[in-house]
Design a protein around this motif. Sequence first.
Motif, PDB file in Angstrom:
ATOM      1  N   GLY A   5       0.941  -1.194  -0.201  1.00 33.76           N
ATOM      2  CA  GLY A   5       0.037   0.088   0.009  1.00 33.76           C
ATOM      3  C   GLY A   5       0.933   1.144   0.104  1.00 33.76           C
ATOM      4  N   VAL A   6       1.864   1.350   0.906  1.00 34.34           N
ATOM      5  CA  VAL A   6       2.757   2.410   0.779  1.00 34.34           C
ATOM      6  C   VAL A   6       3.293   2.501  -0.522  1.00 34.34           C
ATOM      7  CG1 VAL A   6       5.006   3.313   1.854  1.00 34.34           C
ATOM      8  CG2 VAL A   6       3.241   2.453   3.172  1.00 34.34           C
ATOM      9  N   LEU A   7       3.937   1.535  -1.219  1.00 32.58           N
ATOM     10  CA  LEU A   7       4.596   1.755  -2.397  1.00 32.58           C
ATOM     11  C   LEU A   7       3.681   2.104  -3.343  1.00 32.58           C
ATOM     12  CD1 LEU A   7       6.868  -1.377  -2.142  1.00 32.58           C
ATOM     13  CD2 LEU A   7       7.798   0.910  -2.066  1.00 32.58           C
ATOM     14  N   GLY A   8       2.243   1.535  -3.268  1.00 29.70           N
ATOM     15  CA  GLY A   8       1.352   1.997  -4.266  1.00 29.70           C
ATOM     16  C   GLY A   8       1.072   3.406  -4.219  1.00 29.70           C
ATOM     17  N   ALA A   9       0.743   3.955  -3.010  1.00 29.42           N
ATOM     18  CA  ALA A   9       0.411   5.299  -2.545  1.00 29.42           C
ATOM     19  C   ALA A   9       1.641   6.038  -3.420  1.00 29.42           C
ATOM     20  CB  ALA A   9       0.100   5.549  -1.233  1.00 29.42           C
ATOM     21  N   GLY A  10       2.752   5.871  -3.273  1.00 31.54           N
ATOM     22  CA  GLY A  10       3.963   6.578  -3.542  1.00 31.54           C
ATOM     23  C   GLY A  10       4.062   6.662  -5.138  1.00 31.54           C
ATOM     24  N   ILE A  42       2.771   8.724 -10.685  1.00 31.67           N
ATOM     25  CA  ILE A  42       2.067   8.593 -12.007  1.00 31.67           C
ATOM     26  C   ILE A  42       0.980   9.584 -12.173  1.00 31.67           C
ATOM     27  CG2 ILE A  42       0.802   7.251 -13.312  1.00 31.67           C
ATOM     28  CD1 ILE A  42       2.139   4.713 -11.763  1.00 31.67           C
ATOM     29  N   ARG A  43       0.302  10.121 -11.352  1.00 31.77           N
ATOM     30  CA  ARG A  43      -0.874  11.164 -11.457  1.00 31.77           C
ATOM     31  C   ARG A  43      -0.791  12.442 -10.451  1.00 31.77           C
ATOM     32  NH1 ARG A  43      -4.465  10.327 -15.565  1.00 31.77           N
ATOM     33  NH2 ARG A  43      -4.455  12.466 -14.795  1.00 31.77           N
ATOM     34  N   PRO A  44       0.223  13.182 -10.652  1.00 35.51           N
ATOM     35  CA  PRO A  44       0.534  14.114  -9.612  1.00 35.51           C
ATOM     36  C   PRO A  44      -0.594  15.044  -9.421  1.00 35.51           C
ATOM     37  CG  PRO A  44       1.940  14.415 -11.572  1.00 35.51           C
ATOM     38  CD  PRO A  44       1.413  13.128 -11.556  1.00 35.51           C
ATOM     39  N   ASP A  45      -1.613  15.148 -10.569  1.00 35.33           N
ATOM     40  CA  ASP A  45      -2.741  16.123 -10.607  1.00 35.33           C
ATOM     41  C   ASP A  45      -3.861  15.473  -9.836  1.00 35.33           C
ATOM     42  OD1 ASP A  45      -2.442  14.117 -12.759  1.00 35.33           O
ATOM     43  OD2 ASP A  45      -4.046  15.185 -13.438  1.00 35.33           O
ATOM     44  N   TRP A  46      -3.781  14.227  -9.306  1.00 31.78           N
ATOM     45  CA  TRP A  46      -4.960  13.933  -8.526  1.00 31.78           C
ATOM     46  C   TRP A  46      -4.799  14.243  -7.180  1.00 31.78           C
ATOM     47  CZ3 TRP A  46      -5.377   7.730 -10.159  1.00 31.78           C
ATOM     48  CH2 TRP A  46      -5.795   7.625 -11.436  1.00 31.78           C
ATOM     49  N   PRO A  47      -6.323  14.553  -6.576  1.00 31.99           N
ATOM     50  CA  PRO A  47      -6.050  14.815  -5.346  1.00 31.99           C
ATOM     51  C   PRO A  47      -5.612  13.540  -4.392  1.00 31.99           C
ATOM     52  CG  PRO A  47      -8.283  14.939  -6.532  1.00 31.99           C
ATOM     53  CD  PRO A  47      -7.097  14.544  -7.506  1.00 31.99           C
TER      54      PRO A  47
END
Length: 137
Positions: free
Chosen positions: A55-60, A65-70
């Motif tokens: 989960g931590v790696l996925g969130a990172g 990948i999508r820095p524009d996503w909230p």
Amino acid sequence: MANPEQSRLGVWAGLWVLWMVLIALTSHIPGELAPRAPFEGADKVGHIAAYFVLGVLGAGAVARIRPDWPRPVVGSMALVVGALFGALDEFHQSFVPGRRMSMEDWLTDLLGLALAVIVARAARGALARSWLAAGSG
């Protein structure tokens, strides 16, 4: 020369995929060859820990990948991808000799993923700022 942000994206995404591969390889070990749990519930602790890291790696990775996503969308995407991977991994185990698919294990995986998303959000400061603002009002 590579953009530092692209390099970080590659590291996070690569580690995320590598961790999935390691989980899948571990799940492919036949039951009679798998190490025995040293105490009752040790397997659940292992699931929580493995999926916390996922989960931590996925969130990172998703955040890069999508820095524009909230941030809530980033965490939700990491949780959904991890949950789907966990379900697929449990299904995969039903074909491994001496292993079985377990809803209990999958729910434990979800707990690890959820904890990871909460910690990742807190580490980014969003939760800390909101808790401080709520306490001062």
